[in-house]
Design an enzyme around this catalytic site. Structure first.
Site, mmCIF file in Angstrom:
data_model
loop_
_atom_site.group_PDB
_atom_site.id
_atom_site.type_symbol
_atom_site.label_atom_id
_atom_site.label_comp_id
_atom_site.label_asym_id
_atom_site.label_seq_id
_atom_site.Cartn_x
_atom_site.Cartn_y
_atom_site.Cartn_z
ATOM 1 C CB ILE A 105 0.963 0.616 -5.289
ATOM 2 C CG1 ILE A 105 1.236 1.912 -4.507
ATOM 3 C CG2 ILE A 105 -0.236 -0.097 -4.695
ATOM 4 C CD1 ILE A 105 0.087 2.907 -4.534
ATOM 5 C CB SER A 106 2.859 -3.648 -8.324
ATOM 6 O OG SER A 106 3.703 -3.763 -7.187
ATOM 7 C CB SER A 160 3.183 -0.330 2.944
ATOM 8 O OG SER A 160 3.756 -0.356 1.650
ATOM 9 N N GLY A 161 5.950 1.678 3.287
ATOM 10 C CA GLY A 161 7.395 1.705 3.494
ATOM 11 C C GLY A 161 8.213 1.166 2.326
ATOM 12 C CE LYS A 162 4.790 1.171 -2.795
ATOM 13 N NZ LYS A 162 3.851 1.812 -1.837
ATOM 14 C CB SER A 163 10.117 4.965 -1.114
ATOM 15 O OG SER A 163 9.080 4.988 -2.040
ATOM 16 C CG LEU A 173 -2.012 -1.018 1.353
ATOM 17 C CD1 LEU A 173 -2.597 -1.002 2.758
ATOM 18 C CD2 LEU A 173 -3.089 -0.746 0.304
ATOM 19 C CB SER A 174 -0.022 4.738 -0.801
ATOM 20 O OG SER A 174 0.528 6.009 -0.565
#
Ligand code: PPS
Ligand code: ADP
Length: 207
Positions: free
Chosen positions: A110-111, A41-44, A38-39
């Site tokens: 996000i994919s 969520s800590g991906k970057s 999710l936006s």
């Protein structure tokens, strides 16, 4: 956009310097670390922390971040389902090229749709696509809301926002899951360490 090829009379051009030579030069194996969630969520955060950790170990990586790609390569795309699908497809193709170049390509998008992620997986030999799921509850992501987008989505000012009025389909068989503990998330260093341990174990950090 169709994924069928419109080009005819085209031929694959091979080169003497190939993936094995590049990997030997870099002393690592090319792969794609695909971070989904999710936006907020800590991906970057994970992507940057991982890239820094790999750099300190002398390993070459490159981050393809959804937000950043939408400033250039994917700036013609919005957030309708078909736009997201094309966004993921293009990014998957670019990630495949980076992996072929011998790099550890870290894609953080996000994919949201499982089928699109699976299509990217299918572009590579299976072991070379490492899906990382940021398994963070919507409430946590929404409480972070660093860009104020959830607030706008809740107010109806952004339509089709992932997790609010557009679906997020979690992976079924991801290679790595980053979990929270009662809403407490591991630190960026710990999250990166989890991925590095996996890469090490699978032999990607040596030739
Ligand atoms: N409608 C809607 N839904 C989700 N996200 C939105 C939307 N509109 C704008 N944004 C911002 O765009 C960033 C997500 O881009 P991605 O390319 O990763 O999205 S996708 O994979 O195509 O779904 C996302 O960045 P992250 O917060 O880093 O995930 C948001 O900042
Ligand atoms: N492991 C973490 N611990 C604490 N805060 C985090 C962690 N990961 C991300 N954050 C914070 O959460 C917010 C969203 O992180 P970000 O990496 O931008 O998420 P995404 O790329 O999925 O939208 C940022 O403010 C970031 O500093």
């Amino acid at each position: 956009m169709s994924t069928l090829s419109n080009s005819t009379n085209i031929f694959w051009q091979d080169c003497q310097v190939g993936r094995p030579e590049r990997q030997k030069l870099l002393n690592q194996k090319g792969c794609v670390v695909w971070i989904t969630g999710l936006s907020g969520s800590g991906k970057s955060t994970l992507a940057c922390s991982l890239s820094r950790e790999l750099y300190t170990r002398g390993k070459l990586s490159y981050v393809l971040d959804g937000d950043n790609l939408r400033h250039g390569l994917n700036k013609d795309l919005g957030f309708l389902p078909e736009d997201r699908t094309e966004n993921i497809r293009r990014t998957g193709e670019v990630a495949k090229l980076f992996a072929d170049a011998g790099l550890i390509c870290v894609a953080s998008l996000i994919s949201p749709y499982r089928r699109d992620r699976d299509s990217c997986r299918a572009m590579l030999p299976d072991a070379n696509f490492i899906e990382v799921y940021m398994n963070m509850p919507l409430e946590l992501c929404e409480s972070r809301d660093p860009k104020g987008l959830y607030k706008l989505a809740r107010a109806g000012k952004i339509k089709g926002f992932t997790g609010i009025d557009d679906p997020y389909e979690p992976p079924i068989n991801c290679e790595i899951e980053i979990k929270h503990d009662n809403g407490v998330c591991p630190t960026p260093t710990v999250m990166a360490g989890q991925v590095v341990t996996y890469l090490e174990k699978k032999g990607f950090l040596e030739h």
